[in-house]
Design a protein around this motif. Structure first.
Motif, PDB file in Angstrom:
ATOM      1  N   PHE A   9       0.840  -1.195   0.000  1.00  0.00           N
ATOM      2  CA  PHE A   9       0.000   0.000   0.000  1.00  0.00           C
ATOM      3  C   PHE A   9       0.877   1.248   0.000  1.00  0.00           C
ATOM      4  CE2 PHE A   9      -2.658  -3.345   1.566  1.00  0.00           C
ATOM      5  CZ  PHE A   9      -3.941  -3.027   1.178  1.00  0.00           C
ATOM      6  N   ARG A  10       0.516   2.211  -0.851  1.00  0.00           N
ATOM      7  CA  ARG A  10       1.247   3.471  -0.883  1.00  0.00           C
ATOM      8  C   ARG A  10       0.733   4.452   0.152  1.00  0.00           C
ATOM      9  NH1 ARG A  10       0.825   4.813  -7.190  1.00  0.00           N
ATOM     10  NH2 ARG A  10      -1.248   3.962  -6.765  1.00  0.00           N
ATOM     11  N   GLU A 133      -0.795  -9.673  12.638  1.00  0.00           N
ATOM     12  CA  GLU A 133      -0.145 -10.359  11.529  1.00  0.00           C
ATOM     13  C   GLU A 133      -1.170 -10.959  10.569  1.00  0.00           C
ATOM     14  OE1 GLU A 133       3.482 -13.568  10.773  1.00  0.00           O
ATOM     15  OE2 GLU A 133       2.460 -13.529  12.703  1.00  0.00           O
ATOM     16  N   ALA A 134      -2.216 -11.574  11.116  1.00  0.00           N
ATOM     17  CA  ALA A 134      -3.257 -12.152  10.270  1.00  0.00           C
ATOM     18  C   ALA A 134      -3.968 -11.075   9.471  1.00  0.00           C
ATOM     19  CB  ALA A 134      -4.257 -12.925  11.132  1.00  0.00           C
ATOM     20  N   SER A 135      -4.214  -9.931  10.093  1.00  0.00           N
ATOM     21  CA  SER A 135      -4.874  -8.826   9.392  1.00  0.00           C
ATOM     22  C   SER A 135      -4.011  -8.292   8.259  1.00  0.00           C
ATOM     23  CB  SER A 135      -5.190  -7.696  10.383  1.00  0.00           C
ATOM     24  OG  SER A 135      -6.070  -8.123  11.400  1.00  0.00           O
ATOM     25  N   VAL A 136      -2.727  -8.152   8.519  1.00  0.00           N
ATOM     26  CA  VAL A 136      -1.798  -7.680   7.487  1.00  0.00           C
ATOM     27  C   VAL A 136      -1.814  -8.625   6.293  1.00  0.00           C
ATOM     28  CG1 VAL A 136       0.653  -7.362   6.933  1.00  0.00           C
ATOM     29  CG2 VAL A 136      -0.300  -6.373   9.036  1.00  0.00           C
ATOM     30  N   ILE A 175       3.127  -1.197   8.804  1.00  0.00           N
ATOM     31  CA  ILE A 175       3.520  -2.525   8.312  1.00  0.00           C
ATOM     32  C   ILE A 175       3.083  -2.698   6.863  1.00  0.00           C
ATOM     33  CG2 ILE A 175       3.178  -5.009   8.591  1.00  0.00           C
ATOM     34  CD1 ILE A 175       2.849  -4.504  11.591  1.00  0.00           C
ATOM     35  N   LEU A 176       1.855  -2.301   6.548  1.00  0.00           N
ATOM     36  CA  LEU A 176       1.348  -2.459   5.191  1.00  0.00           C
ATOM     37  C   LEU A 176       2.091  -1.591   4.185  1.00  0.00           C
ATOM     38  CD1 LEU A 176      -2.472  -2.632   5.936  1.00  0.00           C
ATOM     39  CD2 LEU A 176      -1.077  -4.467   4.959  1.00  0.00           C
ATOM     40  N   MET A 177       2.668  -0.490   4.650  1.00  0.00           N
ATOM     41  CA  MET A 177       3.430   0.395   3.774  1.00  0.00           C
ATOM     42  C   MET A 177       4.925   0.100   3.808  1.00  0.00           C
ATOM     43  SD  MET A 177       1.377   3.993   4.444  1.00  0.00           S
ATOM     44  CE  MET A 177       2.414   4.887   3.275  1.00  0.00           C
TER      45      MET A 177
END
Length: 237
Positions: A9-10, A133-136, A175-177
């Motif tokens: 994700f940006r 972690e599961a959500s990511v 984390i997503l970025m």
């Protein structure tokens, strides 16, 4: 659905409930670390038979219709003895929920899940530190990239947006970025705020529970039903 594995994700917007636009779309990630989304992860990880989220308008009706269910939670307008047990994680983790039907209601988190659906969200999941972690992983795999992070905060005030919810939302975003996370500092911030804002005697019991990182490999997916009733199942477990 064509999945895009490990998408990066940006940008990911984070909005408090009072900042939301009139209409939402895509995926909304509701975060109420203390305690709704932590409890929801716990319920699903313990494989409850059914998990229903209710509101002020539906709670009496649903409790009457589901007489064998455990009624768990809190509400500003209801007496404590209306519930079988309270909302604090040290209380919910002390009861056996496996294989049971749960009716759950909280002052903040379940209300915000309800709000997201009423504003048009297509998919709503819940996240806490317990299932980070599961959500990511789930968010990286879905093809839908219209994602909003929605910390619940305290519905009673806009002046004191609660730190633990924002800290969790910022962690998920980082984390997503692909950004590093200083976990020690993040949890220090959470603990310091909670001890100053909530009942410190309860917090001393609850903080070790809600900061137990990645304890549950579940992604709770919420489903809007008629009359405002919301059911929750595991999108990943």
């Amino acid at each position: 659905m064509v999945q895009k594995k490990n998408a990066m994700f940006r940008d990911l917007p984070i909005l408090w409930p009072w900042e939301l636009p009139e209409r939402l779309s895509g995926v909304v990630v509701v975060i109420d670390v203390y305690a709704a989304t932590s409890n929801i992860a716990f319920f699903l990880a313990r494989q409850v038979a059914q998990l229903l989220l209710v509101n002020n308008e539906s709670v009496h009706r649903v409790k009457h219709q589901h007489k064998g269910a455990l009624v768990i939670g809190e509400d500003f307008s209801l007496p404590d003895d209306f519930f079988d047990t309270g909302n604090q994680p040290h209380k919910t983790e002390g009861i056996d929920v496996s294989g049971k039907e749960i009716i759950y209601m909280s002052n903040n988190g379940t209300r915000i899940i309800d709000l997201a659906f009423r504003k048009g969200a297509r998919n709503v999941i819940t996240t806490s530190f317990l299932n980070m972690e599961a959500s990511v992983s789930w968010l990286r795999e879905i093809s839908e990239h219209d994602v909003l992070l929605l910390p619940a905060g305290d519905v009673r005030t806009k002046e004191n947006p609660v730190t633990e919810d924002m800290a969790c939302a910022e962690t998920l975003r980082d984390i997503l970025m692909g950004k590093p996370v200083d976990w020690k500092e993040r949890f220090r911030e959470v603990e310091e705020f909670m001890l100053s804002y909530y009942n410190p005697e309860h917090c001393k019991l609850d903080i070790p529970i809600i900061t137990d990182l990645n304890r549950y490999p579940v992604v709770p997916l919420c489903h809007w039903k008629r009359d405002g009733l919301i059911s929750v199942s595991a999108a990943r477990q």
